[in-house]
Write an enzyme that holds these catalytic residues in place. Structure first.
Site, PDB file in Angstrom:
ATOM      1  N   ASP A  93      -2.400   6.960   9.835  1.00  0.00           N
ATOM      2  CA  ASP A  93      -2.596   5.542  10.066  1.00  0.00           C
ATOM      3  C   ASP A  93      -1.208   4.904  10.165  1.00  0.00           C
ATOM      4  OD1 ASP A  93      -4.694   2.957   8.541  1.00  0.00           O
ATOM      5  OD2 ASP A  93      -3.745   3.139  10.499  1.00  0.00           O
ATOM      6  N   GLY A  95       0.024   2.129   8.991  1.00  0.00           N
ATOM      7  CA  GLY A  95       0.592   1.439   7.848  1.00  0.00           C
ATOM      8  C   GLY A  95       0.204  -0.021   7.786  1.00  0.00           C
ATOM      9  N   ASP A 147      -1.112  -2.376  13.820  1.00  0.00           N
ATOM     10  CA  ASP A 147      -2.050  -3.457  14.145  1.00  0.00           C
ATOM     11  C   ASP A 147      -2.119  -4.434  12.987  1.00  0.00           C
ATOM     12  OD1 ASP A 147      -3.202  -1.522  12.458  1.00  0.00           O
ATOM     13  OD2 ASP A 147      -5.217  -2.223  12.973  1.00  0.00           O
ATOM     14  N   GLY A 219     -10.568  -3.464  11.703  1.00  0.00           N
ATOM     15  CA  GLY A 219     -11.143  -4.721  11.228  1.00  0.00           C
ATOM     16  C   GLY A 219     -12.587  -4.633  10.794  1.00  0.00           C
ATOM     17  N   ASP A 269     -13.139   8.066   9.079  1.00  0.00           N
ATOM     18  CA  ASP A 269     -12.394   8.428   7.868  1.00  0.00           C
ATOM     19  C   ASP A 269     -12.842   7.500   6.753  1.00  0.00           C
ATOM     20  OD1 ASP A 269     -10.431   6.030   8.613  1.00  0.00           O
ATOM     21  OD2 ASP A 269      -9.986   6.683   6.560  1.00  0.00           O
ATOM     22  N   CYS A 307     -27.557  22.715  -1.083  1.00  0.00           N
ATOM     23  CA  CYS A 307     -26.144  22.674  -0.710  1.00  0.00           C
ATOM     24  C   CYS A 307     -25.513  24.047  -0.900  1.00  0.00           C
ATOM     25  CB  CYS A 307     -25.416  21.639  -1.576  1.00  0.00           C
ATOM     26  SG  CYS A 307     -23.661  21.525  -1.212  1.00  0.00           S
ATOM     27  N   CYS A 309     -22.220  24.616  -1.022  1.00  0.00           N
ATOM     28  CA  CYS A 309     -20.803  24.495  -1.412  1.00  0.00           C
ATOM     29  C   CYS A 309     -20.516  25.320  -2.664  1.00  0.00           C
ATOM     30  CB  CYS A 309     -20.440  23.028  -1.631  1.00  0.00           C
ATOM     31  SG  CYS A 309     -20.807  22.384  -3.270  1.00  0.00           S
ATOM     32  N   CYS A 312     -22.061  23.884  -5.911  1.00  0.00           N
ATOM     33  CA  CYS A 312     -23.514  24.049  -6.073  1.00  0.00           C
ATOM     34  C   CYS A 312     -23.928  25.508  -6.228  1.00  0.00           C
ATOM     35  CB  CYS A 312     -24.233  23.422  -4.885  1.00  0.00           C
ATOM     36  SG  CYS A 312     -24.147  21.629  -4.936  1.00  0.00           S
ATOM     37  N   HIS A 338     -17.653  19.275  -3.749  1.00  0.00           N
ATOM     38  CA  HIS A 338     -19.047  19.060  -3.343  1.00  0.00           C
ATOM     39  C   HIS A 338     -19.171  17.893  -2.361  1.00  0.00           C
ATOM     40  CE1 HIS A 338     -23.329  18.470  -3.246  1.00  0.00           C
ATOM     41  NE2 HIS A 338     -23.095  17.183  -3.510  1.00  0.00           N
TER      42      HIS A 338
HETATM   43  C1  AFQ Z   1     -12.021   1.025   4.026  1.00  0.00           C
HETATM   44  N1  AFQ Z   1     -12.146   0.116   5.126  1.00  0.00           N
HETATM   45  C2  AFQ Z   1     -11.191   0.094   6.082  1.00  0.00           C
HETATM   46  N2  AFQ Z   1     -10.134   0.946   6.153  1.00  0.00           N
HETATM   47  C3  AFQ Z   1      -9.421   0.555   7.242  1.00  0.00           C
HETATM   48  C4  AFQ Z   1      -8.219   1.068   7.753  1.00  0.00           C
HETATM   49  C5  AFQ Z   1      -7.562   2.260   7.086  1.00  0.00           C
HETATM   50  C6  AFQ Z   1      -8.281   3.533   7.502  1.00  0.00           C
HETATM   51  N3  AFQ Z   1      -8.010   4.626   6.562  1.00  0.00           N
HETATM   52  C7  AFQ Z   1      -6.628   5.094   6.594  1.00  0.00           C
HETATM   53  C8  AFQ Z   1      -6.378   6.136   5.543  1.00  0.00           C
HETATM   54  C9  AFQ Z   1      -6.484   5.573   4.131  1.00  0.00           C
HETATM   55  C10 AFQ Z   1      -5.172   5.876   3.466  1.00  0.00           C
HETATM   56  C11 AFQ Z   1      -4.490   6.932   4.299  1.00  0.00           C
HETATM   57  C12 AFQ Z   1      -4.993   6.707   5.702  1.00  0.00           C
HETATM   58  C13 AFQ Z   1      -7.652   0.409   8.879  1.00  0.00           C
HETATM   59  N4  AFQ Z   1      -6.453   0.855   9.396  1.00  0.00           N
HETATM   60  C14 AFQ Z   1      -5.872   0.179  10.414  1.00  0.00           C
HETATM   61  N5  AFQ Z   1      -4.696   0.583  10.923  1.00  0.00           N
HETATM   62  N6  AFQ Z   1      -6.458  -0.932  10.986  1.00  0.00           N
HETATM   63  C15 AFQ Z   1      -7.644  -1.414  10.555  1.00  0.00           C
HETATM   64  O1  AFQ Z   1      -8.135  -2.432  11.083  1.00  0.00           O
HETATM   65  C16 AFQ Z   1      -8.294  -0.731   9.450  1.00  0.00           C
HETATM   66  C17 AFQ Z   1      -9.516  -1.193   8.933  1.00  0.00           C
HETATM   67  C18 AFQ Z   1     -10.073  -0.551   7.830  1.00  0.00           C
HETATM   68  N7  AFQ Z   1     -11.174  -0.813   7.091  1.00  0.00           N
END
Ligand code: AFQ
Length: 375
Positions: A93, A95, A147, A219, A269, A307, A309, A312, A338
């Site tokens: 991601d 950041g 972003d 978002g 994710d 399961c 895994c 389990c 798990h």
């Molecule tokens: C939990 N909800 C949520 N997560 C968002 C995330 C993070 C996704 N997960 C990244 C991992 C977590 C830590 C290491 C990488 C979002 N990331 C970005 N860049 N933009 C979002 O609008 C954005 C929006 C998100 N909404």
């Protein structure tokens, strides 16, 4: 590099599809769940555990790794793969989201996001160029544009302002990526626009015109009602090119994965399987259970009899409850093994169902299996 994705099968009654994402460190079959490895580790698991559980690609994070251990350390290993001994694909991601959710005294200008480290209070400026440079030095297979994710609810004007900055930053990210990575790693644009369909359309069209390897919906999963997340995804996903992977960030529960796959999403994710494991919440086909509950105290059965895994196959609910109540380290590892297996197996079963033309039947069975009160 030609874009790395191809659709391999399509559901005829929903927008669900399977696909193949060919990346530098390997091929990823979609729909795919990507375990979160924020600090260069999926907490309590080794890379061998991840492979055994079926993980194809894991997530790292620019914000965290830049602050600790720092890019100079990871550069000594020519990237995150050798540093953490994971030789499969990695998505990082950018950041942006972490700066908003973790850092202090964050200020957004067109230049970038200036913030104070949540670790030692030092001040930093994360620019689009810097974010891409860090991700290139991490040698991640999929790089995300920097972003601006806004909270929910947000006024339309605030959503528009954030999307305009996001679009401007996307252009600068793409320029840096082209100049400095030679397009070796994939670069994904991130669609913003809050819960406003017309703003989502504006964002999707602007990013599509820049031609990214793939596209994410940002978002979402920021506190909005679930149905609103589904509706925004339902409206926005078809606006993105059908021959590119579509990633919904930070999502979600098992139901979210099924419902958003049905609406055309390919990648997910979420920290739930790993974080909830550490809080004793375990996922099963019947729903979730809390291993701390006294009803498991003498239960000789596994978490989920269906399961396959490691947890389990070898341990009872009684033993897992004992470990958890005793705050034994092994509790976190067995619970995480798990939960991650459950999420990865769920996406593997969705891929098979879509490929065999029986996704709707799979979806019906998924809900039929769930008990009202949970597992
Ligand atoms: C939990 N909800 C949520 N997560 C968002 C995330 C993070 C996704 N997960 C990244 C991992 C977590 C830590 C290491 C990488 C979002 N990331 C970005 N860049 N933009 C979002 O609008 C954005 C929006 C998100 N909404």
């Amino acid at each position: 590099m030609p874009h790395p994705f191809q659709v391999t099968a399509r559901c005829t009654t929903t927008r669900a599809r399977t696909g193949r994402l060919s990346l530098v460190h390997g091929t990823v079959e979609t729909p795919v769940f990507m375990p979160v490895g924020t600090l260069g580790t999926v907490k309590s698991l080794t890379p061998e555990d991840l492979t055994a559980a079926g993980a194809q690609i894991i997530l790292g994070n620019t914000y965290h790794l830049y602050l600790r251990p720092g890019c100079d350390v990871i550069d000594r290993f020519s990237g995150l793969h050798r540093f953490m001994n994971w030789d499969g694909p990695i998505l990082t991601d950018s950041g942006g989201f972490q700066v908003f959710s973790l850092a202090r005294l964050t200020r957004i200008t067109e230049a970038g996001a200036s913030f104070q480290s949540h670790i030692d209070g030092s001040r930093h400026l994360l620019t689009p160029e810097k974010s891409i440079e860090i991700q290139i030095s991490l040698d991640s297979d999929v790089i995300m544009c920097l972003d601006q994710c806004i909270a929910y609810p947000a006024e339309r004007a605030a959503a528009l302002a954030a999307l305009e900055i996001t679009t401007q930053w996307a252009g600068r990210c793409r320029k840096t990526w082209r100049e400095q990575s030679g397009e070796k790693n994939a670069l994904f644009g991130i669609v913003q626009g809050g819960m406003y369909d017309d703003l989502r359309r504006m964002s999707a069209e602007a990013l599509t015109a820049m031609d990214f390897s793939g596209y994410a919906l940002g978002g979402l999963s920021v506190g909005e009602p679930n149905q609103m997340m589904y509706d925004v995804a339902e409206a926005a996903l078809p606006l993105l090119p059908g021959d590119r992977p579509k990633y919904i960030m930070g999502v979600g529960t098992p139901e979210d994965l099924v419902e958003l796959t049905a609406r055309g999403a390919d990648m997910f994710d979420c920290v739930m399987p790993t974080r909830n494991a550490r809080n004793g919440q375990l996922f099963t086909r019947r729903g979730t259970l809390n291993i701390a509950n006294s009803r498991h105290r003498t239960d000789t059965a596994p978490v989920d009899s269906e399961c396959a895994c490691y947890t389990c196959r070898n341990y009872s609910r009684a033993y897992l409850r004992h470990l958890y109540q005793s705050r034994e380290l092994l509790a976190y590892r067995l619970n995480t093994l798990h939960n991650l297996h459950y999420y990865l197996d769920l996406t593997a079963r969705m891929r098979s169902a879509i490929a065999e033309g029986r996704f709707e039947a799979f979806r019906k069975r998924f809900y039929a299996d769930r008990e009202p009160g949970g597992a």
